[in-house]
Design a protein around this motif. Structure first.
Motif, PDB file in Angstrom:
ATOM      1  N   LEU A  77       0.840  -1.202   0.000  1.00 41.12           N
ATOM      2  CA  LEU A  77       0.000   0.000   0.000  1.00 41.12           C
ATOM      3  C   LEU A  77       0.869   1.244   0.000  1.00 41.12           C
ATOM      4  O   LEU A  77       0.681   2.158  -0.813  1.00 41.12           O
ATOM      5  N   ALA A  78       1.841   1.282   0.896  1.00 41.03           N
ATOM      6  CA  ALA A  78       2.693   2.467   1.008  1.00 41.03           C
ATOM      7  C   ALA A  78       3.489   2.671  -0.275  1.00 41.03           C
ATOM      8  O   ALA A  78       3.554   3.784  -0.801  1.00 41.03           O
ATOM      9  N   ALA A  79       4.092   1.610  -0.795  1.00 42.68           N
ATOM     10  CA  ALA A  79       4.955   1.752  -1.966  1.00 42.68           C
ATOM     11  C   ALA A  79       4.160   2.217  -3.176  1.00 42.68           C
ATOM     12  O   ALA A  79       4.637   3.050  -3.958  1.00 42.68           O
ATOM     13  N   THR A  81       1.281   4.021  -3.342  1.00 41.67           N
ATOM     14  CA  THR A  81       0.861   5.420  -3.286  1.00 41.67           C
ATOM     15  C   THR A  81       2.073   6.340  -3.273  1.00 41.67           C
ATOM     16  O   THR A  81       2.095   7.352  -4.003  1.00 41.67           O
ATOM     17  N   VAL A  82       3.091   6.019  -2.474  1.00 39.28           N
ATOM     18  CA  VAL A  82       4.266   6.884  -2.428  1.00 39.28           C
ATOM     19  C   VAL A  82       4.963   6.871  -3.782  1.00 39.28           C
ATOM     20  O   VAL A  82       5.470   7.898  -4.243  1.00 39.28           O
ATOM     21  N   GLN A  84       3.613   6.701  -6.710  1.00 37.58           N
ATOM     22  CA  GLN A  84       2.883   7.659  -7.550  1.00 37.58           C
ATOM     23  C   GLN A  84       3.364   9.081  -7.298  1.00 37.58           C
ATOM     24  O   GLN A  84       3.662   9.837  -8.232  1.00 37.58           O
ATOM     25  N   MET A  85       3.465   9.435  -6.009  1.00 38.50           N
ATOM     26  CA  MET A  85       3.870  10.802  -5.669  1.00 38.50           C
ATOM     27  C   MET A  85       5.316  11.056  -6.066  1.00 38.50           C
ATOM     28  O   MET A  85       5.660  12.146  -6.540  1.00 38.50           O
TER      29      MET A  85
ATOM     30  N   VAL B 188      -3.727  11.957  -4.595  1.00 38.30           N
ATOM     31  CA  VAL B 188      -3.125  10.716  -4.092  1.00 38.30           C
ATOM     32  C   VAL B 188      -2.798  10.851  -2.616  1.00 38.30           C
ATOM     33  O   VAL B 188      -3.078   9.950  -1.820  1.00 38.30           O
ATOM     34  N   PHE B 192      -4.069   8.632   0.582  1.00 35.43           N
ATOM     35  CA  PHE B 192      -3.158   7.905   1.450  1.00 35.43           C
ATOM     36  C   PHE B 192      -3.380   8.299   2.902  1.00 35.43           C
ATOM     37  O   PHE B 192      -3.348   7.457   3.807  1.00 35.43           O
TER      38      PHE B 192
ATOM     39  N   GLN C  38      12.128   4.934   0.767  1.00 37.50           N
ATOM     40  CA  GLN C  38      11.388   3.763   0.310  1.00 37.50           C
ATOM     41  C   GLN C  38      12.294   2.545   0.180  1.00 37.50           C
ATOM     42  O   GLN C  38      11.966   1.445   0.608  1.00 37.50           O
ATOM     43  N   ILE C  79       8.916  14.031   0.039  1.00 37.63           N
ATOM     44  CA  ILE C  79       8.249  14.463  -1.192  1.00 37.63           C
ATOM     45  C   ILE C  79       7.722  15.882  -1.031  1.00 37.63           C
ATOM     46  O   ILE C  79       7.881  16.725  -1.909  1.00 37.63           O
TER      47      ILE C  79
END
Lengths: 97, 315, 96
Positions: A77-79, A81-82, A84-85, B188, B192, C38, C79
């Motif tokens: 989930l985190a990967a 959405t993040v 995308q950003m 987005v 989230f 990440q 970000i």
């Protein structure tokens, strides 16, 4: 039975490590940020998933196994959405100077 | 040479590498990224050393919260960073390097020459643990044997927040911290910020609850809650509350107040400040931990958002 | 399951993470740096789970969950930091 499970774990862990290796090779070789992002988010998460699947037989109980799966789903989930950003940031930054 | 030894050596080198990179980084933003990396790698190290409580705290505070705090500072300093002459003179840098090397060598010598079984109270603490009702020795030490230190820590946290608030210009006192984040509601990041925090809140409460018998505790749980609250604020889903709000101030002090109240009650029921009657020791510890969770989450979240930069809404 | 094998896989994953990290941190511009959290998060969690099973520490999964949450949080902060810098550079204002 346990030897079979250990074999399954070994295979899954080796495959997972190989996917991590593929991810880092992509990180090193791809020409721009957006494709490096591909390598990072996709290959690494599949690698993590294979490692989680490999560790499932080694978990002590069903609850522990479910927790392992929860970790993987959370990271997915985190990967996604993040990722995308991050792609948006990379596109705005433009081609490498 | 066992493979575990190789793993630990790799980790140690990684941690040192991350630290070196953080110091050598050209821009403050890169240094903040390096600092977060350093924190995350260090928490791996702690797990390898079987200190899971410390690993939890390092991952939460060092990896996440402090890194974002530094990022806020980087953003505030962005204008001045380009204009200042950042490199100090060479003799000063040599002196700083010499002092750092001296401290590192001294620490290394001390750690390497520690006796095999040094003086420690760990066996007595573990032996006295059943009286506290908790199974995790770390929680027993934090909440029962050295409860006074934990109480003072929470007071220090609130005082630090007051200190940060005092940096606000007079006209903004009582207002909202930080600038307003305006983002399209269907983007987005707001998506989230609506899916992740519920899971994070569950994790934070789980960490506090399981801290009684497993690694965890109110501090780690509170930090995860603070991080989730910050995600919500950064996405613009909820605005930072005005610091003059009564509910905010009451919740902030609820942790230390309940702790002190239990301590004073202990003087009446068990003979000393912060003594717990053995029969209700564990419920008392839980009674302290719940408001403490709230205080920690609010205080850490507000520390990162900083002093007020906007006036409060007119009443 | 041989703990040495698990430790070896964990070490291998960490080495790939560090090589990737070196590339990311070398990369021109801040846009690459946001990937660091990440990468560290995913690789670090994989190593954590392996080390947790190798040393029989069931609580390592809790650390992995915390790491996942905090890595996501740190990524968002990075970000937003880079986006704010891009906004300033391009002359737009108004909100971070």
């Amino acid at each position: 039975m346990s030897a079979l499970l250990d074999l399954f774990t070994t295979i899954a862990l080796v495959l997972g490590a190989l996917f991590f290796l593929a991810g880092v090779v992509g990180l090193l070789r791809f020409p721009d940020t957006l494709s490096r992002l591909h390598a990072l988010t996709k290959a690494d998460n599949v690698g993590l998933g294979l490692i989680v699947i490999g560790l499932l037989p080694q978990a002590g109980s069903v609850f522990a196994a479910l927790k392992l799966l929860l970790v993987w789903l959370l990271v997915l989930l985190a990967a996604s959405t993040v990722g995308q950003m991050m792609a948006r940031v990379a596109r705005r930054a433009g081609p490498p100077r | 040479m066992s493979l575990t030894y190789v793993l630990e050596s790799v980790l140690a080198l990684l941690v040192l590498g991350a630290a070196a990179w953080t110091i050598a980084a050209r821009s403050a933003f890169a240094a903040a990224v390096g600092f977060v990396s350093y924190g995350l790698l260090l928490s791996l190290m702690w797990v390898q050393l079987a200190a899971v409580d410390v690993a939890l705290t390092e991952a939460a505070i060092g990896g996440g919260l402090t890194g974002v705090l530094l990022l806020g500072a980087v953003a505030t300093l962005r204008g001045t960073e380009a204009r200042t002459n950042r490199r100090p003179a060479l003799p000063l840098r040599v002196l700083a390097a010499a002092c750092c090397v001296l401290v590192s060598v001294a620490l290394a010598v001390v750690v390497l020459t520690l006796p095999e079984s040094g003086p420690t109270l760990a066996p007595q603490a573990v032996a006295a643990l059943p009286a506290t009702g908790v199974g995790n020795p770390v929680t027993g030490v934090l909440m029962a044997f050295r409860g006074f230190d934990t109480l003072l820590e929470k007071v220090v946290l609130v005082l630090a927040l007051v200190g940060v608030w005092s940096l606000a210009p007079d006209r903004y006192w009582g207002g909202h911290p930080g600038l307003e984040h305006r983002l399209p509601a269907d983007g987005v990041l707001p998506f989230f910020a609506r899916t992740l925090p519920p899971l994070g809140v569950l994790l934070g409460i789980h960490l506090m609850w399981t801290g009684a018998d497993n690694p965890g505790g109110a501090f780690q749980g509170g930090t995860v809650l603070a991080a989730m609250w910050l995600v919500v604020m950064m996405a613009g889903v909820r605005d930072a509350p005005a610091i003059r709000e009564l509910w905010l101030r009451l919740s902030l002090v609820s942790g230390p107040v309940v702790f002190v109240a239990v301590g004073l009650a202990g003087m009446l029921t068990a003979g000393a400040f912060l003594a717990y009657p053995i029969a209700i020791a564990k419920p008392l510890i839980l009674l302290i931990e719940v408001p403490m969770l709230l205080t920690i989450a609010l205080a850490l979240g507000l520390l990162v958002t900083g002093p007020p930069e906007r006036t409060a809404d007119p009443r | 399951m041989n703990p040495e094998f698990l430790a070896a896989v964990a070490g291998f994953v960490m080495i790939t993470v560090v090589v990737g990290l070196a590339r990311i941190l070398w990369g021109p511009g801040d846009a690459d740096r946001v990937m660091a959290a990440q990468l560290l998060g995913t690789g670090g969690i994989a190593s954590l789970l392996l080390v947790g099973v190798a040393r029989d520490l069931p609580a390592a999964v809790d650390v992995a969950l915390t790491l996942a949450m905090l890595a996501a949080f740190a990524s968002i902060a990075f970000i937003k930091g880079v986006t704010a810098a891009q906004d300033e550079d391009s002359g737009e204002g108004g909100g971070r």
